[in-house]
Scaffold this motif. Structure first.
Motif, PDB file in Angstrom:
ATOM      1  N   ASP A 100      39.444  32.063  51.437  1.00 18.65           N
ATOM      2  CA  ASP A 100      38.964  33.484  51.555  1.00 18.65           C
ATOM      3  C   ASP A 100      37.621  33.415  52.021  1.00 18.65           C
ATOM      4  OD1 ASP A 100      37.451  35.770  50.554  1.00 18.65           O
ATOM      5  OD2 ASP A 100      38.988  36.047  49.051  1.00 18.65           O
ATOM      6  N   SER A 114      34.999  38.028  55.277  1.00 14.44           N
ATOM      7  CA  SER A 114      35.204  39.348  54.418  1.00 14.44           C
ATOM      8  C   SER A 114      34.216  40.353  54.585  1.00 14.44           C
ATOM      9  CB  SER A 114      35.392  38.748  52.894  1.00 14.44           C
ATOM     10  OG  SER A 114      36.366  38.004  52.687  1.00 14.44           O
ATOM     11  N   ASN A 133      32.245  44.194  55.249  1.00 12.85           N
ATOM     12  CA  ASN A 133      32.561  45.439  54.660  1.00 12.85           C
ATOM     13  C   ASN A 133      32.682  46.219  55.766  1.00 12.85           C
ATOM     14  OD1 ASN A 133      32.122  44.429  52.132  1.00 12.85           O
ATOM     15  ND2 ASN A 133      29.897  44.413  52.496  1.00 12.85           N
ATOM     16  N   HIS A 179      26.909  37.382  57.212  1.00 15.33           N
ATOM     17  CA  HIS A 179      28.361  37.070  57.558  1.00 15.33           C
ATOM     18  C   HIS A 179      28.632  36.063  58.066  1.00 15.33           C
ATOM     19  CE1 HIS A 179      28.624  41.522  55.930  1.00 15.33           C
ATOM     20  NE2 HIS A 179      29.211  40.860  55.067  1.00 15.33           N
ATOM     21  N   HIS A 225      39.150  39.056  53.263  1.00 12.64           N
ATOM     22  CA  HIS A 225      39.217  39.913  52.141  1.00 12.64           C
ATOM     23  C   HIS A 225      38.188  41.049  52.415  1.00 12.64           C
ATOM     24  CE1 HIS A 225      40.316  41.059  47.951  1.00 12.64           C
ATOM     25  NE2 HIS A 225      38.824  41.180  47.617  1.00 12.64           N
ATOM     26  N   TYR A 227      34.412  45.536  41.490  1.00  9.37           N
ATOM     27  CA  TYR A 227      34.834  44.257  42.357  1.00  9.37           C
ATOM     28  C   TYR A 227      35.632  43.401  41.596  1.00  9.37           C
ATOM     29  CZ  TYR A 227      33.207  40.779  45.724  1.00  9.37           C
ATOM     30  OH  TYR A 227      32.869  39.734  46.614  1.00  9.37           O
ATOM     31  N   ASP A 234      39.450  41.798  42.656  1.00  3.83           N
ATOM     32  CA  ASP A 234      39.526  40.377  42.986  1.00  3.83           C
ATOM     33  C   ASP A 234      41.038  39.594  42.088  1.00  3.83           C
ATOM     34  OD1 ASP A 234      38.641  38.825  45.036  1.00  3.83           O
ATOM     35  OD2 ASP A 234      36.402  38.934  44.181  1.00  3.83           O
ATOM     36  N   TYR A 248      36.639  30.346  47.769  1.00  3.51           N
ATOM     37  CA  TYR A 248      36.158  31.485  48.188  1.00  3.51           C
ATOM     38  C   TYR A 248      34.826  31.069  48.845  1.00  3.51           C
ATOM     39  CZ  TYR A 248      38.930  34.075  45.095  1.00  3.51           C
ATOM     40  OH  TYR A 248      40.319  34.577  44.389  1.00  3.51           O
ATOM     41  N   GLN A 251      26.850  35.503  44.578  1.00  2.00           N
ATOM     42  CA  GLN A 251      27.950  35.967  43.893  1.00  2.00           C
ATOM     43  C   GLN A 251      28.507  34.939  42.897  1.00  2.00           C
ATOM     44  OE1 GLN A 251      31.025  37.913  46.347  1.00  2.00           O
ATOM     45  NE2 GLN A 251      29.629  38.557  47.788  1.00  2.00           N
ATOM     46  N   PHE A 296      32.071  35.003  40.582  1.00  2.00           N
ATOM     47  CA  PHE A 296      33.096  34.131  40.523  1.00  2.00           C
ATOM     48  C   PHE A 296      33.584  33.266  39.373  1.00  2.00           C
ATOM     49  CE2 PHE A 296      32.712  34.890  44.828  1.00  2.00           C
ATOM     50  CZ  PHE A 296      33.977  35.345  45.293  1.00  2.00           C
TER      51      PHE A 296
HETATM   52  N1  ARG Z   1      33.074  41.789  51.041  1.00  2.00           N
HETATM   53  C1  ARG Z   1      32.246  40.820  50.104  1.00  2.00           C
HETATM   54  C2  ARG Z   1      30.845  40.938  50.756  1.00  2.00           C
HETATM   55  O1  ARG Z   1      30.660  41.267  52.018  1.00  2.00           O
HETATM   56  C3  ARG Z   1      32.726  39.430  50.355  1.00  2.00           C
HETATM   57  C4  ARG Z   1      34.078  39.199  49.696  1.00  2.00           C
HETATM   58  C5  ARG Z   1      34.560  37.698  49.374  1.00  2.00           C
HETATM   59  N2  ARG Z   1      35.757  37.632  48.888  1.00  2.00           N
HETATM   60  C6  ARG Z   1      36.277  37.970  47.714  1.00  2.00           C
HETATM   61  N3  ARG Z   1      37.511  37.754  47.288  1.00  2.00           N
HETATM   62  N4  ARG Z   1      35.484  38.452  46.589  1.00  2.00           N
HETATM   63  O2  ARG Z   1      29.971  40.382  49.952  1.00  2.00           O
END
Ligand code: ARG
Length: 576
Positions: A120, A123, A125, A134, A160, A312, A316, A334, A340, A344
Motif C-alpha cells: 500500500d 496514496s 489525496n 508523496h 489507497h 481514518y 483502514d 504500508y 503515521q 498504524f
Molecule cells: N492518504 C494518506 C496520506 O496522504 C496515506 C494513506 C496510506 N495508506 C493507508 N492505508 N492508510 O497521508
C-alpha cells in the motif's frame, strides 16, 4: 547453487549433526565485512553456544569437524569469539561466474515458497496537489514492490487514495459558489486548491461558512446526487493529475481502491466492534483502548466521532478486512511518513483483536522528511509546499542543461530522452540512498553530479560498459570467440567477481528490512570495483582468451548494474 547458499546448507547439516535441536533458520552465511578475514562468515555458532551455555570456540571446533567444504572452500577458519570464516577456492568463484554466463540466474534465486504481499503506497489525496511528501512513499513503495517481485513473491500493489473525508464539505461549498470555470480548465488542481483554501480561511472567522461545509458533507455522505456528481468530477480531475506523474515516474498499480470504496461497510463494521466489546463509548464517540500497552495507554483510537462520522482508522480496518478476504495475503506493507506511526500501531492492534484467526504479517515502513538546504522543511521561496510535478519538470530541465553542455551534437529529441532518464533517475536515487528513517537534504547539485554516489554516476558506469562493447565489436568485426571462459588472474578481477556474487544477498536484505539503501550502496561499490578492474586490467588490448574473459566480467557487471537500477525504478542508457 550460489556458493554462500551451498556453504549455508552444509553448515546447517553440520550444526544439526552436533545440535539436533538447533533452529537452523538462525544459521546464516553472510559476506565478510572485511575481505582480510575471508569471503563469507557466520556468527551463528556464537549465539547457539550462548543459549546452551557452551564455549563457542569449542562448539565451533566440533561443527567444523563435521563440515566438509573441500570442494569449494579453503580451510575453514575459526576466528575471534567463535566466528567461522570461509574463503572460496579461485575455481569456485570462476565457476559461479561462468554459470551466469551460461544462462543461469543473475546471482539471485527466486524463492521456492512465494508469499502474497500487498504493498500500500503513494496514496495521495484527491483535490490536493501531489506534493513532495508523496514522492517518498511512491518511490520507496514502488522499489519494494519491484524487489519483492524480482525475488519471486506474489505482489499486489494498491493505491489507497484519500478520496473521502472532511475536506469535501469545504470543497463542495467552494465549487458551488466560487468556481472559476476557466481556471478549472487551465489547471484543475490549482483551482480546487484555491477553492479549498478560500472556504477554509473563511470558515475560521465565519461560523455560517463552517456550518454550510458540514451540511454539504452530510449530504454527500447521505448520497445526494448533485454532491456525488461534483465529487466524482473532482476525483476524476485529480486522477488524471496523478496519472501524469505516475507515467513520468514509471509507477503502476494493480489496484486503486480509494477510501471511498469502503463506505458501505463502515456502519456495520463499527457495530461489530462494539458488539464484540472491542470498541466502547467514550465522550459520545466510539473508541478502542489499549490500557495494557504503556505507550498507548493514553492514546485510544476513535472509530466513530460523536457526530456519527467515521475516522481514518475505521476506513483502514475495512480496507484490511477487504484485503484479507479477497487476497489472503501473507503480509501487508504500508509505506507512509513517520508521523503515521501511532495510527498504524493502533490499526494493527485493533485488527489482531478483531481477526484473531489470521497470522498475516503487518508492517509499517515509514520514512523521514525531505529538507531544504537550510535544514528546514523543503518549500518554495515563497514558503509554499513544492508540487511534485514542478519538481520533476525541474529535474529534467537541469539534466538537459548538463547533457547539452556535454553532448551538444546529439539531436534535441535524444538529448531530451537522456535528460528524462537522468533527471528522474537522480531524484529517485537521492530519495532511496539515505536511511529511510532519517530526514535528508534535497540538493540538485549533489543528486545530478556525475561523481559520487548518484544515479548519473551509475548510469554513466553502465553506459561506459556498453561503449566498451561497441568498441570491441569495431575491433573484432563479426567473429567472436566461441564459448569464452572466465579466468581470474588479478586480484581486481577476483574482487569484482566476488562482489557480483553478493547481488542476491543484498536483494534479500532489502526485502527483509525494507531498505533499498543497501542496494544503492552495493551498486556504488560495484561501480568502484569495476573502475579498479578496468584501470588495472586492460580489456581491449589484452590477448584473445584474456580479452574474452574480461569482456565477460564487463558484461556481468553491466547486467547487474542494469537490473539493480531497474529494481530501483531507474532506467539505463546505452550511451550518455
Ligand atoms: N492518504 C494518506 C496520506 O496522504 C496515506 C494513506 C496510506 N495508506 C493507508 N492505508 N492508510 O497521508
Amino acid at each position: 547453487m550460489l556458493p554462500h547458499k551451498l556453504i549455508e546448507k552444509r553448515l546447517r547439516q553440520a550444526v544439526s549433526a552436533v545440535l539436533p535441536d538447533a533452529d537452523l533458520s538462525t544459521v546464516r552465511v553472510r559476506p565478510c565485512p572485511d575481505p582480510k578475514f575471508g569471503d563469507y562468515q557466520s556468527s551463528a555458532l556464537m549465539s547457539l553456544a550462548k543459549a546452551r551455555k557452551r564455549n563457542p570456540r569449542e562448539l565451533a571446533g566440533e561443527v567444523v569437524g563435521r563440515l566438509d567444504l573441500n570442494d569449494c572452500c579453503e580451510k575453514v577458519e575459526i576466528a575471534g569469539a567463535g566466528f567461522l570464516n570461509f574463503r572460496l577456492k579461485p575455481e569456485t568463484l570462476a565457476k559461479s561466474l561462468q554459470a551466469v554466463v551460461s544462462g543461469g540466474p543473475l546471482f539471485f534465486e527466486k524463492t521456492d515458497r512465494p508469499r502474497t504481499v500487498v504493498v500500500d503506497f503513494s496514496s495521495p489525496n484527491v483535490a490536493k496537489p501531489m506534493h513532495v511528501g508523496h514522492i517518498r512513499s511512491t518511490i520507496l513503495g514502488d522499489t519494494l514492490a519491484r524487489v519483492l517481485r524480482l525475488l519471486g513473491e506474489r505482489v499486489i500493489t494498491d493505491n489507497h487514495l484519500g478520496d473521502w473525508g472532511t475536506q469535501f464539505g469545504k470543497l463542495l461549498v467552494g465549487w458551488k459558489h466560487h468556481l472559476n470555470a476557466e481556471a478549472l480548465k487551465d489547471d484543475p488542481i490549482a483551482e480546487m486548491e484555491r477553492l479549498y483554501k478560500l472556504v477554509n480561511t473563511a470558515s475560521e472567522t465565519d461560523p455560517a461558512m463552517l456550518d454550510a461545509a458540514r451540511k454539504e458533507l452530510v449530504k454527500l455522505q447521505a448520497g445526494d446526487e448533485q454532491n456525488l456528481a461534483i465529487w466524482r468530477e473532482m476525483t476524476a480531475l485529480s486522477q488524471s493529475q496523478f496519472e501524469t506523474i505516475y507515467r513520468l515516474l514509471g509507477v503502476k498499480f494493480d489496484h486503486t481502491f480509494g477510501e471511498s470504496s469502503y463506505n458501505a461497510r463502515l456502519p456495520s463494521l463499527v457495530a461489530e466492534l462494539f458488539e464484540r466489546g472491542i470498541a466502547r463509548p467514550s465522550e459520545g464517540a466510539l473508541a478502542v483502548f489499549f490500557e495494557e500497552i504503556p505507550q498507548l495507554k493514553d492514546h485510544p483510537a476513535l472509530i466513530q466521532k460523536s457526530d456519527g462520522a467515521f475516522n481514518y482508522t475505521t476506513t483502514d480496518l475495512a480496507t484490511l478486512e477487504h484485503r484479507l478476504k479477497n487476497w489472503q495475503p501473507d503480509e501487508v506493507v504500508y509505506v507512509t511518513d513517520g508521523r503515521q506511526q501511532l495510527h498504524f500501531q493502533q490499526l494493527f492492534m485493533i485488527f489482531r483483536r478483531w481477526h484473531t484467526e489470521t497470522e498475516m504479517k503487518l508492517a509499517h515502513v515509514w520514512f523521514g522528511s525531505i529538507l531544504g538546504e537550510d535544514g528546514k522543511p523543503f518549500r518554495t521561496r515563497a514558503g509554499e509546499t513544492i508540487r511534485l510535478s514542478d519538481l520533476l519538470d525541474e529535474a529534467q530541465e537541469r539534466a538537459l542543461k548538463v547533457v547539452s553542455e556535454k553532448s551538444p551534437d546529439l539531436p534535441e529529441a535524444q538529448r531530451r530522452e537522456i535528460a528524462r532518464i537522468v533527471g528522474i533517475g537522480a531524484i529517485k536515487y537521492a530519495d532511496l540512498l539515505p536511511n529511510r528513517q532519517s530526514d535528508y537534504v534535497f540538493s540538485w547539485d549533489k543528486m545530478l553530479a556525475l561523481h559520487g554516489n548518484t544515479a548519473p554516476y551509475l548510469q554513466y558506469a553502465y553506459a561506459r560498459i556498453r561503449s566498451i562493447f561497441r568498441r570491441a565489436e569495431e575491433l573484432r568485426g563479426q567473429e567472436s570467440k566461441a564459448d569464452p571462459q572466465i579466468r581470474l588472474e588479478s586480484e581486481h578481477e577476483a574482487s569484482l567477481g566476488k562482489h557480483l556474487l553478493n547481488f542476491g544477498i543484498v536483494l534479500e536484505t532489502v526485502a527483509e528490512e525494507y531498505r533499498p539503501n543497501f542496494l544503492c550502496n552495493y551498486l556504488y561499490e560495484l561501480a568502484g570495483y569495476f573502475t579498479a578492474f578496468y584501470e588495472n586490467c586492460p580489456v581491449l588490448k589484452s590477448e584473445p582468451a584474456q580479452q574474452a574473459s574480461r569482456l565477460l566480467l564487463c558484461d556481468l557487471t553491466g547486467r547487474v548494474l542494469k537490473e539493480g537500477l531497474a529494481v530501483l525504478g531507474i532506467e539505463t542508457l546505452e550511451q550518455m
